[in-house]
Design an enzyme around this catalytic site. Structure first.
Site, PDB file in Angstrom:
ATOM      1  N   CYS A   1       5.704 -45.373   4.010  1.00 32.77           N
ATOM      2  CA  CYS A   1       4.422 -44.653   4.082  1.00 32.77           C
ATOM      3  C   CYS A   1       4.508 -43.245   3.487  1.00 32.77           C
ATOM      4  O   CYS A   1       3.492 -42.664   3.123  1.00 32.77           O
ATOM      5  CB  CYS A   1       3.945 -44.567   5.527  1.00 32.77           C
ATOM      6  SG  CYS A   1       3.680 -46.172   6.286  1.00 32.77           S
TER       7      CYS A   1
ATOM      8  N   HIS B   1      -1.124 -38.531   6.180  1.00 31.19           N
ATOM      9  CA  HIS B   1      -1.006 -39.996   6.183  1.00 31.19           C
ATOM     10  C   HIS B   1      -1.887 -40.533   7.303  1.00 31.19           C
ATOM     11  O   HIS B   1      -1.897 -40.009   8.420  1.00 31.19           O
ATOM     12  CB  HIS B   1       0.460 -40.384   6.401  1.00 31.19           C
ATOM     13  CG  HIS B   1       0.659 -41.843   6.633  1.00 31.19           C
ATOM     14  ND1 HIS B   1       0.082 -42.803   5.826  1.00 31.19           N
ATOM     15  CD2 HIS B   1       1.366 -42.527   7.583  1.00 31.19           C
ATOM     16  CE1 HIS B   1       0.427 -44.003   6.270  1.00 31.19           C
ATOM     17  NE2 HIS B   1       1.204 -43.863   7.335  1.00 31.19           N
TER      18      HIS B   1
ATOM     19  N   ASN C   1      -4.159 -48.111   8.330  1.00 34.70           N
ATOM     20  CA  ASN C   1      -2.978 -47.508   7.722  1.00 34.70           C
ATOM     21  C   ASN C   1      -2.626 -48.282   6.446  1.00 34.70           C
ATOM     22  O   ASN C   1      -2.156 -49.414   6.526  1.00 34.70           O
ATOM     23  CB  ASN C   1      -1.833 -47.560   8.741  1.00 34.70           C
ATOM     24  CG  ASN C   1      -0.538 -46.980   8.198  1.00 34.70           C
ATOM     25  OD1 ASN C   1      -0.394 -46.752   7.000  1.00 34.70           O
ATOM     26  ND2 ASN C   1       0.424 -46.755   9.090  1.00 34.70           N
TER      27      ASN C   1
HETATM   28  O1  UT7 Z   1       2.947 -45.510   9.042  1.00 32.51           O
HETATM   29  C1  UT7 Z   1       3.592 -45.570  10.290  1.00 32.51           C
HETATM   30  C2  UT7 Z   1       3.113 -46.762  11.055  1.00 32.51           C
HETATM   31  N1  UT7 Z   1       3.315 -46.777  12.455  1.00 32.51           N
HETATM   32  C3  UT7 Z   1       2.652 -45.973  13.364  1.00 32.51           C
HETATM   33  O2  UT7 Z   1       1.963 -45.059  12.994  1.00 32.51           O
HETATM   34  C4  UT7 Z   1       2.830 -46.303  14.788  1.00 32.51           C
HETATM   35  C5  UT7 Z   1       2.767 -45.108  15.705  1.00 32.51           C
HETATM   36  N2  UT7 Z   1       2.467 -45.564  17.080  1.00 32.51           N
HETATM   37  C6  UT7 Z   1       1.196 -45.774  17.457  1.00 32.51           C
HETATM   38  O3  UT7 Z   1       0.249 -45.541  16.732  1.00 32.51           O
HETATM   39  C7  UT7 Z   1       0.970 -46.232  18.889  1.00 32.51           C
HETATM   40  O4  UT7 Z   1       2.223 -46.278  19.543  1.00 32.51           O
HETATM   41  C8  UT7 Z   1       0.298 -47.630  18.972  1.00 32.51           C
HETATM   42  C9  UT7 Z   1      -1.156 -47.523  18.530  1.00 32.51           C
HETATM   43  C10 UT7 Z   1       1.037 -48.665  18.118  1.00 32.51           C
HETATM   44  C11 UT7 Z   1       0.313 -48.108  20.423  1.00 32.51           C
HETATM   45  O5  UT7 Z   1      -0.348 -47.148  21.238  1.00 32.51           O
HETATM   46  P1  UT7 Z   1       0.348 -46.629  22.581  1.00 32.51           P
HETATM   47  O6  UT7 Z   1      -0.595 -45.695  23.201  1.00 32.51           O
HETATM   48  O7  UT7 Z   1       1.713 -46.111  22.208  1.00 32.51           O
HETATM   49  O8  UT7 Z   1       0.454 -47.950  23.427  1.00 32.51           O
HETATM   50  P2  UT7 Z   1       1.746 -48.603  24.094  1.00 32.51           P
HETATM   51  O9  UT7 Z   1       2.618 -49.211  23.060  1.00 32.51           O
HETATM   52  O10 UT7 Z   1       2.347 -47.617  25.042  1.00 32.51           O
HETATM   53  O11 UT7 Z   1       1.096 -49.767  24.941  1.00 32.51           O
HETATM   54  C12 UT7 Z   1       0.258 -49.498  26.063  1.00 32.51           C
HETATM   55  C13 UT7 Z   1      -0.295 -50.807  26.588  1.00 32.51           C
HETATM   56  C14 UT7 Z   1       0.777 -51.868  26.773  1.00 32.51           C
HETATM   57  O12 UT7 Z   1       0.410 -52.656  27.891  1.00 32.51           O
HETATM   58  P3  UT7 Z   1       1.085 -52.384  29.324  1.00 32.51           P
HETATM   59  O13 UT7 Z   1       2.551 -52.596  29.116  1.00 32.51           O
HETATM   60  O14 UT7 Z   1       0.725 -50.992  29.700  1.00 32.51           O
HETATM   61  O15 UT7 Z   1       0.450 -53.430  30.175  1.00 32.51           O
HETATM   62  C15 UT7 Z   1       0.635 -52.729  25.553  1.00 32.51           C
HETATM   63  O16 UT7 Z   1       1.059 -54.058  25.751  1.00 32.51           O
HETATM   64  O17 UT7 Z   1      -1.212 -51.337  25.631  1.00 32.51           O
HETATM   65  C16 UT7 Z   1      -0.850 -52.679  25.310  1.00 32.51           C
HETATM   66  N3  UT7 Z   1      -1.242 -52.942  23.948  1.00 32.51           N
HETATM   67  C17 UT7 Z   1      -2.479 -53.348  23.615  1.00 32.51           C
HETATM   68  N4  UT7 Z   1      -3.572 -53.605  24.356  1.00 32.51           N
HETATM   69  C18 UT7 Z   1      -4.684 -53.991  23.715  1.00 32.51           C
HETATM   70  C19 UT7 Z   1      -0.491 -52.821  22.819  1.00 32.51           C
HETATM   71  N5  UT7 Z   1      -1.238 -53.137  21.748  1.00 32.51           N
HETATM   72  C20 UT7 Z   1      -2.472 -53.482  22.232  1.00 32.51           C
HETATM   73  C21 UT7 Z   1      -3.660 -53.895  21.605  1.00 32.51           C
HETATM   74  N6  UT7 Z   1      -4.744 -54.142  22.390  1.00 32.51           N
HETATM   75  N7  UT7 Z   1      -3.766 -54.042  20.262  1.00 32.51           N
END
Ligand code: UT7
Length: 368
Positions: free
Chosen positions: A112, A252, A282
Site C-alpha cells: 500500500c 492512504h 482500500n
Molecule cells: O492497507 C493496510 C490494510 N489494512 C488495514 O488498514 C487494517 C487496519 N485495521 C483495521 O482497519 C481494523 O482493525 C479492522 C477494520 C480490520 C477491524 O476493526 P477493529 O475495530 O480492530 O475490530 P476487531 O478486529 O477488534 O474486531 C472486533 C469484533 C470482533 O468480534 P468479537 O471478538 O468482539 O466478538 C470481530 O470478530 O468485530 C468482529 N468483526 C466484525 N463484525 C462485523 C470483525 N470483522 C467484522 C465485520 N462485521 N466485518
C-alpha cells in the site's frame, strides 16, 4: 536545484460496485459495523474483463493526455503494485505494450505504500538529470486475493489504478521531502502467502499456504496509527515547513479512524484531508494517486500548494512525502523538450482547475 513536477494525472476504477449491503449478504456483517469501524460504504471490484493491466493503461493514458504528452515522450515507467497480472514480465512492460514507446520499465513492490515509494524513485531519476519525464503508476487488484468468507478482510479492499507524469523543472515543485521506512519483522501481520518462487512440497505441511490475503487487523491498526502521524510530521519537517504550511493531507485510504489520527498529529482540520475511502475502500497502491487525481480535477489544488502524502501497509512498510503542487518551470515547448531543458520562461499550464469539477465523472477502466 532540479525537481520533478507532477504535470499529468489519471485514474481508473472498475465499473462493478460492491456495497456494504452486498457484503452483508455474503458474510456476517452490516453496513453499520463497516461504516463505524472503517468509514467505507462501497468499493469497486474487478470483473472478468478487468485486470491490473487494463486499469493501469486507462490511468496512464489519461495522465499522458493531461500532461500533453505521448508515450514516446516518457523516459521511464515505474509501476508500484503487489498484484501484477503476471510475474514475468513486469507490470510496467505490460502497460508499455498497450500505451507504446520504449521507456525503461520496471515494477516496485511496497504494497500500500508503493506509490509513495515509486514517486520517490521516479523523482530521483529526474532530480539527478538521468531522465526528463517519468510515469509513476500505483495499481492494485487485491480483491483477486481476498477471501470472501473472511469478514475481517473482505470488507476493506477495492481495486483501482492511479498514474502521474513527472517532468523536470528548476522551480521547487514535486516531491520536496521523502520519508521511507519498513519493519520487515512484522510482515506476517499483512501478507499473501504463496504464488511466489517458494512452493512447499505439500500444502498440508504449511496450513497457512493459501493465496489469500492474511491480516492481523488490530496489529496493523496500531502500527498504522503510530507511523502515519510520525511519518507525515517528519515529511513536513524535512521540507523545512511547519504544520501551518500544509494545504492538504492525502493519506492512504485504509480506515477513517487511522486517517483521523494522522490528521490530528498534524493539527489539520478535516477539510484539509482528502477522503474517498467511502467510495473506493482500500485500493492499496492506487489510493494516493486516485486521491491526487480527484483533488486536482475538482480544483482543490493550486499552484504552490503544499500537499503531504502518507501511506502504510504490507511490509510492514510506510512512506511519506511533501509535494509542492504545480508546474512552474516545466518546459512546454517541443524544442526545449527535445533538448531536455527546463524553460526560462515557462508557459504555465493550469494546475488542475476544472470548470465542471462538480460533475466530474469517475473514470473506469473502459473510458480511459
Ligand atoms: O492497507 C493496510 C490494510 N489494512 C488495514 O488498514 C487494517 C487496519 N485495521 C483495521 O482497519 C481494523 O482493525 C479492522 C477494520 C480490520 C477491524 O476493526 P477493529 O475495530 O480492530 O475490530 P476487531 O478486529 O477488534 O474486531 C472486533 C469484533 C470482533 O468480534 P468479537 O471478538 O468482539 O466478538 C470481530 O470478530 O468485530 C468482529 N468483526 C466484525 N463484525 C462485523 C470483525 N470483522 C467484522 C465485520 N462485521 N466485518
Amino acid at each position: 536545484m532540479r525537481n520533478a513536477a507532477i504535470t499529468g494525472w489519471g485514474m481508473a476504477v472498475p465499473e462493478r460496485v460492491l456495497s456494504n449491503a452486498d457484503l452483508a449478504r455474503m458474510v456476517e456483517t452490516s453496513d453499520d459495523w463497516i461504516t463505524n469501524r472503517t468509514g467505507i460504504k462501497e468499493r469497486r471490484i474487478v470483473g472478468p474483463d478487468d485486470s491490473t493491466t487494463s486499469l493501469s493503461v486507462a490511468a496512464a493514458r489519461q495522465a499522458l493526455a493531461k500532461a500533453g504528452l505521448t508515450a514516446d515522450d516518457i523516459d521511464l515507467i515505474v509501476v508500484a503494485t503487489c498484484t501484477p497480472d503476471q510475474f514475468l514480465v513486469s507490470q510496467a512492460c505490460l502497460v508499455q505494450a498497450e500505451i507504446g514507446g520504449n521507456a525503461g520499465a520496471f515494477d516496485l513492490g511496497a504494497a500500500c505504500s508503493g506509490f509513495v515509494y515509486a514517486l520517490a524513485v521516479g523523482s530521483q531519476f529526474v532530480q539527478t538529470g538521468l531522465h526528463e519525464r517519468v510515469m509513476v503508476i500505483g495499481v492494485d487488484t487485491l480483491t483477486r486475493f481476498v477471501d470472501y468468507t473472511d469478514r475481517s478482510t473482505c470488507i476493506l479492499f477495492g481495486d483501482g489504478a492511479g498514474a502521474v507524469v513527472l517532468e523536470a523543472t528548476d522551480e521547487p515543485r514535486g516531491l520536496l521531502s521523502t520519508v521511507l521506512g519498513a519493519d520487515g519483522a512484522g510482515y506476517k501481520h499483512l501478507y499473501i502467502p504463496g504464488w511466489g518462487a517458494f512452493v512447499p512440497e505439500s500444502a498440508e505441511l504449511f496450513p497457512e499456504y493459501r493465496p489469500y490475503l492474511h491480516m492481523n487487523g488490530q496489529e496493523v491498526f496500531r502500527f498504522a496509527v503510530r507511523v502515519m502521524g510520525d511519518a507525515a510530521a517528519e515529511a513536513v519537517e524535512k521540507a523545512n515547513l511547519t504544520f501551518d504550511d500544509v494545504d492538504m493531507l492525502i493519506p492512504h485510504q485504509a480506515n477513517m479512524r487511522i486517517i483521523d489520527a494522522a490528521a490530528r498529529r498534524l493539527a489539520l482540520p478535516r477539510e484539509k484531508v482528502w477522503v474517498n475511502l467511502d467510495r473506493y475502500g482500500n485500493t492499496s497502491a492506487a489510493s494516493i494517486p486516485i486521491a491526487i487525481f480527484e483533488a486536482a480535477e475538482t480544483g482543490k489544488l493550486a499552484e504552490e500548494d503544499n500537499v503531504v502524502l502518507v501511506a502504510f501497509g504490507g511490509g510492514l512498510a510506510w512512506a511519506a512525502g511533501m509535494v509542492r503542487w504545480g508546474t512552474a518551470g516545466v518546459c512546454r515547448d517541443p524544442e526545449c523538450r527535445k533538448l531536455g531543458l527546463a524553460a526560462n520562461e515557462p508557459e504555465r499550464v493550469p494546475s488542475g482547475q476544472s470548470p465542471d469539477a462538480a460533475v466530474m465523472e469517475i473514470p473506469t477502466a473502459g473510458n480511459g
